[in-house]
Design a protein around this motif. Structure first.
Motif, mmCIF file in Angstrom:
data_model
loop_
_atom_site.group_PDB
_atom_site.id
_atom_site.type_symbol
_atom_site.label_atom_id
_atom_site.label_comp_id
_atom_site.label_asym_id
_atom_site.label_seq_id
_atom_site.Cartn_x
_atom_site.Cartn_y
_atom_site.Cartn_z
ATOM 1 N N ARG A 67 39.062 44.608 47.460
ATOM 2 C CA ARG A 67 40.222 45.117 48.199
ATOM 3 C C ARG A 67 40.313 44.391 49.526
ATOM 4 O O ARG A 67 39.301 43.992 50.094
ATOM 5 N N THR A 68 41.536 44.264 50.017
ATOM 6 C CA THR A 68 41.758 43.650 51.322
ATOM 7 C C THR A 68 43.065 44.165 51.891
ATOM 8 O O THR A 68 43.814 44.880 51.211
ATOM 9 N N SER A 69 43.340 43.794 53.122
ATOM 10 C CA SER A 69 44.612 44.175 53.733
ATOM 11 C C SER A 69 45.058 43.084 54.693
ATOM 12 O O SER A 69 44.250 42.301 55.182
ATOM 13 N N VAL A 70 46.366 43.045 54.928
ATOM 14 C CA VAL A 70 46.951 42.139 55.921
ATOM 15 C C VAL A 70 47.785 42.992 56.872
ATOM 16 O O VAL A 70 48.350 44.008 56.466
ATOM 17 N N GLN A 71 47.827 42.573 58.120
ATOM 18 C CA GLN A 71 48.606 43.303 59.115
ATOM 19 C C GLN A 71 49.629 42.375 59.745
ATOM 20 O O GLN A 71 49.367 41.183 59.934
ATOM 21 N N LEU A 72 50.762 42.961 60.054
ATOM 22 C CA LEU A 72 51.847 42.201 60.648
ATOM 23 C C LEU A 72 52.490 43.069 61.726
ATOM 24 O O LEU A 72 52.831 44.228 61.468
ATOM 25 N N ASP A 73 52.617 42.537 62.928
ATOM 26 C CA ASP A 73 53.287 43.246 64.011
ATOM 27 C C ASP A 73 54.730 42.793 64.065
ATOM 28 O O ASP A 73 55.005 41.585 64.062
ATOM 29 N N VAL A 92 51.912 34.250 42.736
ATOM 30 C CA VAL A 92 51.853 33.224 41.698
ATOM 31 C C VAL A 92 50.760 32.226 42.051
ATOM 32 O O VAL A 92 50.714 31.710 43.171
ATOM 33 N N GLY A 93 49.868 31.951 41.083
ATOM 34 C CA GLY A 93 48.779 31.003 41.277
ATOM 35 C C GLY A 93 49.231 29.580 41.035
ATOM 36 O O GLY A 93 50.311 29.325 40.487
ATOM 37 N N ASP A 94 48.395 28.622 41.435
ATOM 38 C CA ASP A 94 48.709 27.204 41.249
ATOM 39 C C ASP A 94 48.872 26.847 39.778
ATOM 40 O O ASP A 94 49.616 25.926 39.438
ATOM 41 N N ASP A 95 48.176 27.577 38.887
ATOM 42 C CA ASP A 95 48.272 27.292 37.453
ATOM 43 C C ASP A 95 49.404 28.068 36.775
ATOM 44 O O ASP A 95 49.563 28.024 35.563
ATOM 45 N N GLY A 96 50.204 28.797 37.568
ATOM 46 C CA GLY A 96 51.324 29.548 37.011
ATOM 47 C C GLY A 96 51.013 31.007 36.700
ATOM 48 O O GLY A 96 51.896 31.749 36.290
ATOM 49 N N THR A 97 49.768 31.415 36.891
ATOM 50 C CA THR A 97 49.412 32.814 36.656
ATOM 51 C C THR A 97 50.192 33.691 37.621
ATOM 52 O O THR A 97 50.203 33.440 38.828
ATOM 53 N N THR A 98 50.873 34.700 37.099
ATOM 54 C CA THR A 98 51.630 35.619 37.931
ATOM 55 C C THR A 98 50.899 36.942 37.995
ATOM 56 O O THR A 98 50.518 37.499 36.970
ATOM 57 N N TRP A 99 50.703 37.434 39.189
ATOM 58 C CA TRP A 99 49.941 38.646 39.434
ATOM 59 C C TRP A 99 50.853 39.656 40.115
ATOM 60 O O TRP A 99 51.321 39.445 41.218
ATOM 61 N N PHE A 100 51.160 40.745 39.401
ATOM 62 C CA PHE A 100 51.940 41.830 39.966
ATOM 63 C C PHE A 100 50.947 42.737 40.695
ATOM 64 O O PHE A 100 50.227 43.505 40.081
ATOM 65 N N VAL A 101 50.913 42.623 41.986
ATOM 66 C CA VAL A 101 49.866 43.188 42.823
ATOM 67 C C VAL A 101 49.961 44.711 42.915
ATOM 68 O O VAL A 101 51.046 45.275 43.078
ATOM 69 N N ASP A 102 48.796 45.342 42.829
ATOM 70 C CA ASP A 102 48.674 46.775 43.095
ATOM 71 C C ASP A 102 48.498 46.899 44.595
ATOM 72 O O ASP A 102 47.401 46.722 45.124
ATOM 73 N N ARG A 123 47.926 46.881 52.027
ATOM 74 C CA ARG A 123 46.619 46.900 51.362
ATOM 75 C C ARG A 123 46.816 46.519 49.899
ATOM 76 O O ARG A 123 47.755 46.982 49.250
ATOM 77 N N LEU A 124 45.919 45.665 49.404
ATOM 78 C CA LEU A 124 46.026 45.258 47.999
ATOM 79 C C LEU A 124 44.668 45.278 47.323
ATOM 80 O O LEU A 124 43.642 45.108 47.963
ATOM 81 N N ARG A 125 44.712 45.503 46.024
ATOM 82 C CA ARG A 125 43.509 45.555 45.193
ATOM 83 C C ARG A 125 43.592 44.448 44.149
ATOM 84 O O ARG A 125 44.627 44.238 43.546
ATOM 85 N N VAL A 126 42.470 43.767 43.943
ATOM 86 C CA VAL A 126 42.412 42.677 42.974
ATOM 87 C C VAL A 126 41.752 43.204 41.696
ATOM 88 O O VAL A 126 40.601 43.612 41.726
ATOM 89 N N PRO A 127 42.466 43.204 40.574
ATOM 90 C CA PRO A 127 41.860 43.664 39.322
ATOM 91 C C PRO A 127 40.747 42.719 38.867
ATOM 92 O O PRO A 127 40.689 41.554 39.266
ATOM 93 N N ALA A 128 39.866 43.217 38.028
ATOM 94 C CA ALA A 128 38.725 42.429 37.543
ATOM 95 C C ALA A 128 39.150 41.283 36.630
ATOM 96 O O ALA A 128 38.395 40.330 36.450
ATOM 97 N N ASP A 129 40.361 41.343 36.062
ATOM 98 C CA ASP A 129 40.771 40.301 35.122
ATOM 99 C C ASP A 129 41.661 39.214 35.736
ATOM 100 O O ASP A 129 42.174 38.355 35.031
ATOM 101 N N VAL A 130 41.835 39.219 37.062
ATOM 102 C CA VAL A 130 42.620 38.163 37.717
ATOM 103 C C VAL A 130 41.735 36.937 37.864
ATOM 104 O O VAL A 130 40.639 37.018 38.422
ATOM 105 N N PRO A 131 42.195 35.779 37.346
ATOM 106 C CA PRO A 131 41.387 34.564 37.485
ATOM 107 C C PRO A 131 41.267 34.134 38.949
ATOM 108 O O PRO A 131 42.224 34.236 39.702
ATOM 109 N N PRO A 132 40.110 33.656 39.354
ATOM 110 C CA PRO A 132 39.957 33.155 40.728
ATOM 111 C C PRO A 132 40.932 32.005 40.986
ATOM 112 O O PRO A 132 41.281 31.256 40.079
#
Length: 160
Positions: A67-73, A92-102, A123-132
């Motif tokens: 999990r991670t988060s980004v902040q913007l003022d 979207v990844g460099d290889d075309g993988t599209t990730w609909f983020v939670d 705040r976003l969570r990275v699922p276990a099946d998302v390729p690095p």
């Protein structure tokens, strides 16, 4: 053929009147609700400017399953109130993988007064099946900046 009992016609007409009145109110309330929702999704006030004090793109690194988060003022630099609603686009990844983020944004919706500042946290969570790899998308700030702020998420292998 038998006649309906005395008063049955009056009861039926009263039920019909009440049902018609209910349907009319339901239509009015539904339209009022839809107008509010529509205002939340695309309320761009004229002259709105966003100048984030951030580099060209927000960048974070997170391991698979993490999990991670980004902040913007942001600041409302106009003379009228404006709505603020942050939304994260698919990445979207460099290889075309599209990730609909939670992901979820805090605050989900806020009304900003003139010259008022606010901090948006996504705040976003990275699922276990998302390729690095490196994924790119946008944090759109509906109401303030329709083009969005670029976001780069680097997903790494889990280090044991």
């Amino acid at each position: 053929m038998t006649e309906p009992p005395h008063g049955a016609g009056d009861t039926l007409s009263e039920i019909l009147r009440l049902q018609t009145e209910f349907q009319g109110r339901m239509v009015d309330e539904t339209l009022r609700y839809l107008r509010r929702v529509q205002g939340m999704f695309e309320p761009h006030s004229p002259g709105t400017v966003l100048r984030p004090d951030a580099p060209d793109a927000l960048a974070v690194t997170v391991p698979v399953g993490g999990r991670t988060s980004v902040q913007l003022d942001v600041e409302n630099r106009q003379r009228v109130h404006t709505a603020l609603a942050a939304v994260l686009t698919p990445l979207v990844g460099d290889d075309g993988t599209t990730w609909f983020v939670d992901a979820d944004a805090r605050p989900a919706f806020r009304l900003l007064a003139p010259a008022e500042q606010a901090r948006v946290t996504v705040r976003l969570r990275v699922p276990a099946d998302v390729p690095p790899g490196l994924y790119r998308g946008l944090v759109t700030l509906r109401g303030l900046h329709p083009a969005g702020v670029p976001l780069e998420v680097t997903v790494t292998e889990v280090v044991a």
